[in-house]
Write an enzyme that holds these catalytic residues in place. Structure first.
Site, PDB file in Angstrom:
ATOM      1  N   LEU A 347       0.675  -1.242   0.045  1.00 54.72           N
ATOM      2  CA  LEU A 347      -0.211  -0.026  -0.065  1.00 54.72           C
ATOM      3  C   LEU A 347       0.818   1.166  -0.016  1.00 54.72           C
ATOM      4  O   LEU A 347       0.400   2.333  -0.452  1.00 54.72           O
ATOM      5  CB  LEU A 347      -0.998  -0.028   1.390  1.00 54.72           C
ATOM      6  N   GLY A 348       2.192   1.049   0.517  1.00 46.35           N
ATOM      7  CA  GLY A 348       2.982   2.362   0.287  1.00 46.35           C
ATOM      8  C   GLY A 348       4.118   2.165   1.314  1.00 46.35           C
ATOM      9  O   GLY A 348       4.515   1.181   1.984  1.00 46.35           O
ATOM     10  N   GLY A 350       7.414   4.307   3.368  1.00 45.58           N
ATOM     11  CA  GLY A 350       7.991   5.336   3.784  1.00 45.58           C
ATOM     12  C   GLY A 350       8.954   5.276   4.675  1.00 45.58           C
ATOM     13  O   GLY A 350       9.671   4.311   4.774  1.00 45.58           O
ATOM     14  N   GLY A 351       9.145   6.175   5.350  1.00 42.96           N
ATOM     15  CA  GLY A 351      10.365   6.374   6.338  1.00 42.96           C
ATOM     16  C   GLY A 351      10.646   5.220   7.268  1.00 42.96           C
ATOM     17  O   GLY A 351      11.652   4.704   7.478  1.00 42.96           O
ATOM     18  N   PHE A 352       9.556   4.842   7.887  1.00 43.20           N
ATOM     19  CA  PHE A 352       9.682   3.902   8.806  1.00 43.20           C
ATOM     20  C   PHE A 352       9.507   2.568   8.448  1.00 43.20           C
ATOM     21  O   PHE A 352       9.798   1.672   9.097  1.00 43.20           O
ATOM     22  CB  PHE A 352       8.445   3.951   9.902  1.00 43.20           C
ATOM     23  N   GLY A 353       9.031   2.377   7.222  1.00 46.51           N
ATOM     24  CA  GLY A 353       8.725   1.069   6.716  1.00 46.51           C
ATOM     25  C   GLY A 353       7.663   0.750   5.647  1.00 46.51           C
ATOM     26  O   GLY A 353       7.582   1.778   5.017  1.00 46.51           O
ATOM     27  N   VAL A 355       4.010  -0.714   4.209  1.00 46.88           N
ATOM     28  CA  VAL A 355       2.581  -1.111   4.497  1.00 46.88           C
ATOM     29  C   VAL A 355       2.018  -2.074   3.858  1.00 46.88           C
ATOM     30  O   VAL A 355       2.106  -1.670   2.215  1.00 46.88           O
ATOM     31  CB  VAL A 355       1.740   0.075   4.784  1.00 46.88           C
ATOM     32  N   LYS A 370       1.869  -2.884   8.803  1.00 54.74           N
ATOM     33  CA  LYS A 370       2.900  -2.194   8.748  1.00 54.74           C
ATOM     34  C   LYS A 370       4.171  -2.543   9.296  1.00 54.74           C
ATOM     35  O   LYS A 370       4.076  -3.358  10.406  1.00 54.74           O
ATOM     36  CB  LYS A 370       2.498  -0.858   9.621  1.00 54.74           C
ATOM     37  N   ASP A 466       1.409  13.968  15.219  1.00 57.37           N
ATOM     38  CA  ASP A 466       1.502  13.965  13.870  1.00 57.37           C
ATOM     39  C   ASP A 466       0.250  14.159  13.103  1.00 57.37           C
ATOM     40  O   ASP A 466       0.016  13.217  12.112  1.00 57.37           O
ATOM     41  CB  ASP A 466       2.416  12.912  13.302  1.00 57.37           C
TER      42      ASP A 466
END
Ligand SMILES: *[C@@H]1O[C@H](CO)[C@@H](O)[C@H](O)[C@H]1NC(C)=O
Ligand SMILES: *[C@@H]1O[C@H](CO)[C@@H](O)[C@H](O)[C@H]1NC(C)=O
Ligand SMILES: *[C@@H]1O[C@H](CO)[C@@H](O)[C@H](O)[C@H]1NC(C)=O
Ligand SMILES: *[C@@H]1O[C@H](CO)[C@@H](O)[C@H](O)[C@H]1NC(C)=O
Ligand SMILES: *[C@@H]1O[C@H](CO)[C@@H](O)[C@H](O)[C@H]1NC(C)=O
Ligand SMILES: *[C@@H]1O[C@H](CO)[C@@H](O)[C@H](O)[C@H]1NC(C)=O
Ligand SMILES: *[C@@H]1O[C@H](CO)[C@@H](O)[C@H](O)[C@H]1NC(C)=O
Ligand SMILES: *[C@@H]1O[C@H](CO)[C@@H](O)[C@H](O)[C@H]1NC(C)=O
Ligand SMILES: *[C@@H]1O[C@H](CO)[C@@H](O)[C@H](O)[C@H]1NC(C)=O
Ligand SMILES: CC(=O)N[C@H]1CO[C@H](CO)[C@@H](O)[C@@H]1O
Length: 690
Positions: A347-348, A350-353, A355, A370, A466
């Site tokens: 699904l996506g 990003g910085g943290f990992g 999904v 995630k 956030d």
């Protein structure tokens, strides 16, 4: 008292009201009352005989009136009779610390209360007939919300209302015990509370008494001198009215007695029906069962630790992990659910990992998984305890964490799957369907409720840190839900204890956070303000020069507001179709929340009240760029992690960050800023890259 215990309903009433001098009835539960009670709105008599005025749905109103009118006045001299009533009630809020809104015992010239509104109006009146003498309304309110509009003293009070909801007299909910000691009562505790309302027409004294027991305290909780003769008509209806607003409670009445010729019967609480799940508990049995269960649990833990140790290549489980609240998934289960973390289910990133979309094999439910990779094991335990506590947060406007799994350096978090993705996609992605104003307003209200719950509805204050459009996810019915709460906090704890890392998103980050590195409930409000403006304008809080003339959204909106051109900032894609009052209210609220001075921002509780229409916004809006006293940021220890939108560049950013408020140095530590793209909202952005 005991003799009436088996009597479900006693009704002594003269059927022809013209000749009936005294109405007198007692009902223990409402099963047998039949046609003698008229219900309207959400009011219902449940199978167990409990009268439920509202459930935990938003903006309900419920009425229950005794069907026949009651003669209240002497025809000859026109003076009002004494009366007395007692009833047992309970208020069960959806979220333990947040009541919504309350109920009232009412004496009214009609049963249908035309034009009455929910929320703070308690289903009794509306904004236009407030205080009008022709209302002929008398009510005793049991209010669990503090309405500033009506000058409420707190969010847990009883009050006497005459023709208006601005109480003539009110007291915090409390009673005097046998020794005349004052004891507080929490109306929204869900416990059964008995109330007595007695009026003596010879002395013109009205007493309101409450108590959590079957014994009537000698000293009333509230005593008020009033002549009700000018207020009452000859015939009036007696009953109850309750309402909910953005926040909701279930309001229950278990029994009711009313008497025009003496004191009303005090109810024996033990003879009344009780709420399912709140029955008088059999403690000994419960303790027995629970200690057995504990033993069994220890045994199970022991066995599973043993087994788990035995199985090679299994997930790493340390003893403390078994104490963690939310469901622990096995790695195998999640691997199967996501078809081996296949790229097609991504699904996506990003910085943290990353999904992934998944379907749990057992329950066939869709989830978002995630996967957070962490090289260092440091802080994992703290993180897990945080997961344990956020896993217990439950609100319809929060994306629910279903569980977790840890395997070597990887942490997997399993969330509810949100079929409509994130709000920013709808606001900024040309390909997506345009949300209409009603949908946008609904999303805003949902997010506000979710955030209020984080701030006030839980044992401790949870700061989201956030809040932004990409962290607002939409379910199949386009309800707004906040995702990723609590995660940013973990990333704030730097590996080096002497540094504070600020995690947040530029444009949503309150100025004091960039100075002090400390996120507060008020900095969440600041971010929420940016979100409000974004939703109205269909623009990001900060746009590069190439896209918009004015790069900082708040400044642009403020200029338009000052110039009386508010409607010019509204998203063109709405094509002029929107409720003007609501739009103006949201813009105004957005500006108030965006104030640079933390103390000038409203609290989330106030925000919810404004959005609910409960309280009008102040006429004058303080300019959002209030100077913060020129304190310089940068104590040298701040080590910022900010994330940028895809279209931004470092150069653009440095310009925005200092321009916002000239004379105040709010520049970000650009040296460590990183440019990240974050295609999926479930991913908190902004991991350091150094
Ligand atoms: C309703 O009240 C009438 C008197 O007004 C009484 O005769 C009747 O029994 C009551 N009905 C029930 C179901 O209690
Ligand atoms: C609550 O009451 C309303 C109005 O009576 C009804 O439409 C709704 O379905 C009820 N909700 C629940 C969860 O029972
Ligand atoms: C009015 O008449 C009633 C009897 O019907 C009496 O009890 C009451 O005291 C009278 N009130 C006044 C103010 O005279
Ligand atoms: C219920 O409330 C509505 C709206 O106020 C009113 O029109 C209707 O007459 C009421 N019904 C009864 C039975 O009181
Ligand atoms: C009070 O209500 C009556 C009847 O609804 C109305 O005619 C009158 O104008 C109202 N008065 C005020 C001051 O609003
Ligand atoms: C109190 O009651 C009187 C009627 O007796 C009313 O005129 C007055 O406006 C009420 N409200 C307040 C806030 O005192
Ligand atoms: C009330 O007073 C009685 C007798 O004086 C005493 O025994 C009792 O403990 C007191 N109760 C409380 C709650 O103070
Ligand atoms: C009781 O409530 C009052 C008013 O809300 C508050 O000031 C007081 O501290 C409370 N007392 C206790 C013992 O909680
Ligand atoms: C109201 O309370 C006062 C003080 O305890 C008491 O003297 C009076 O009799 C009560 N009046 C009624 C109608 O209950
Ligand atoms: C506007 C929009 O895309 N709505 C979709 C939200 O999700 C539901 C259920 O998946 C779809 O049916 C809607 O079309």
């Amino acid at each position: 008292m005991a003799t009436i215990q088996n009597l479900i309903l006693t009704l002594i009433l003269f059927s022809n009201p013209v000749f009936s001098r005294f109405t007198d009835f007692t009902c223990i539960g409402f099963n047998k009352i039949g046609d003698n009670i008229t219900l309207n709105g959400s009011a219902e008599i449940e199978k167990n005989g409990i009268l439920r005025l509202t459930n935990q749905t938003n903006r309900l109103l419920g009425h229950a009136f005794y069907s026949s009118p009651v003669k209240f006045k002497d025809f000859v001299n026109g003076s009002v009779f004494s009366f007395s009533t007692s009833f047992a009630f309970a208020t069960v809020p959806e979220f333990s610390h947040l009541g919504g809104h309350g109920f009232a015992f009412a004496i009214s010239p009609s049963k249908d209360l035309k034009g009455a509104l929910p929320s703070q109006y308690l289903g009794l009146l509306n904004a236009n007939d407030m205080g009008n003498f022709s209302n002929h309304l008398f009510a005793v309110e049991f209010d669990t919300v503090q309405d500033f509009e009506f000058g409420d003293i707190n969010d847990n009070h009883i009050g006497v209302d005459i023709n208006s909801l601005e109480s003539n007299a009110s007291e915090p909910a409390a009673y005097y015990d046998f020794n005349s000691t004052k004891k507080n009562v929490t109306l929204k505790s869900g416990e059964t509370i008995q109330a007595w309302i007695d009026y003596d027409s010879t002395t013109n004294v009205l007493n309101v008494t409450i108590s959590p027991s079957s014994t009537k305290p000698r000293i009333p909780s509230l005593l008020y001198h009033v002549d009700l003769s000018p207020i009452f008509n000859d015939y009036m209806y007696v009953g109850f009215s309750a309402s909910t607003g953005l926040l909701a409670s279930s309001h229950y009445i278990f029994g009711w007695s009313f008497n025009m010729s003496g004191l009303a019967k005090t109810l024996d609480l033990s003879s009344l029906p009780s709420l399912p799940g709140r029955k008088k508990s059999h403690k000994i049995l419960a303790i027995g069962v629970s200690s057995l269960a504990t033993l069994a649990l220890f045994f199970l833990i022991g066995v599973s630790v043993f087994l788990i140790r035995r199985i090679k290549n299994a997930d790493v489980v340390e003893a403390w992990e078994l104490e963690i609240g939310p469901h622990r998934f096995s790695y195998k289960e999640l691997k199967r659910a996501t078809k081996g973390f296949r790229e097609s289910g991504l699904l996506g990133v990003g910085g943290f990992g990353r999904v992934y979309k998944g379907v749990l094999t057992k329950s066939k439910t869709q989830v978002a998984v995630k996967r957070i990779s962490r090289e260092s094991k440091q802080g994992v335990r703290e993180f897990m305890s945080e997961i344990a506590s956020i896993g217990r947060l439950r609100h319809r406007n929060l994306v629910q964490l279903q569980g977790w799994c840890r395997r070597r350096g990887d942490l997997l978090l399993v969330y509810d799957f949100m079929s409509n993705g994130s709000l920013d996609k709808f606001l900024f992605d040309e390909r997506k369907i345009v949300l209409n104003w009603e949908q946008r307003f609904n999303i805003i209200k949902g997010v506000a409720c979710g955030l209020l719950y984080l701030h006030e509805g839980w044992e401790q204050v949870v700061i989201h840190r956030d809040v932004k459009a990409s962290n607002v996810l939409l379910d199949g019915e386009l309800n707004g839900k906040l995702g990723d709460f609590g995660l940013a906090r973990f990333y704030e704890r730097g590996s080096n204890p002497s540094t504070t890392r600020v995690v947040g998103t530029l444009g949503y980050l309150a100025p004091e956070v960039s100075r002090t590195g400390k996120a507060t409930a008020s900095s969440d409000v600041f971010a929420f303000g940016a979100l409000l403006l974004e939703v109205v304008c269909g623009r990001r809080p900060i746009e590069p020069k190439a896209v918009a003339e004015e790069t900082v959204l708040v400044d642009w909106v403020w200029e338009a507001w000052r110039g009386g051109r508010v409607l010019a900032v509204v998203d063109q894609r709405l094509e002029g179709v929107f409720d003007e009052n609501e739009v103006v209210m949201v813009v105004k609220l957005g500006l108030m929340c965006s104030n640079n001075v933390a103390s000038a921002r409203p609290s989330m509780r106030q925000v919810v009240k404004y959005l609910d229409g409960e309280v009008g916004l102040p006429e004058v809006v303080i300019p959002p760029l209030g100077n913060e006293g020129g304190k310089c940021g940068g104590d040298g220890k701040l080590d910022f992690v900010v994330d940028l939108y895809e279209s931004s560049s470092i150069e653009d950013m440095s310009m925005y960050s200092v321009k916002r408020n000239e004379g105040t140095d709010t520049s970000f530590g650009l040296g460590s800023a990183s440019v990240k793209t974050s295609p999926h909202p479930l991913l908190p952005d902004g991991e350091e890259t150094r």
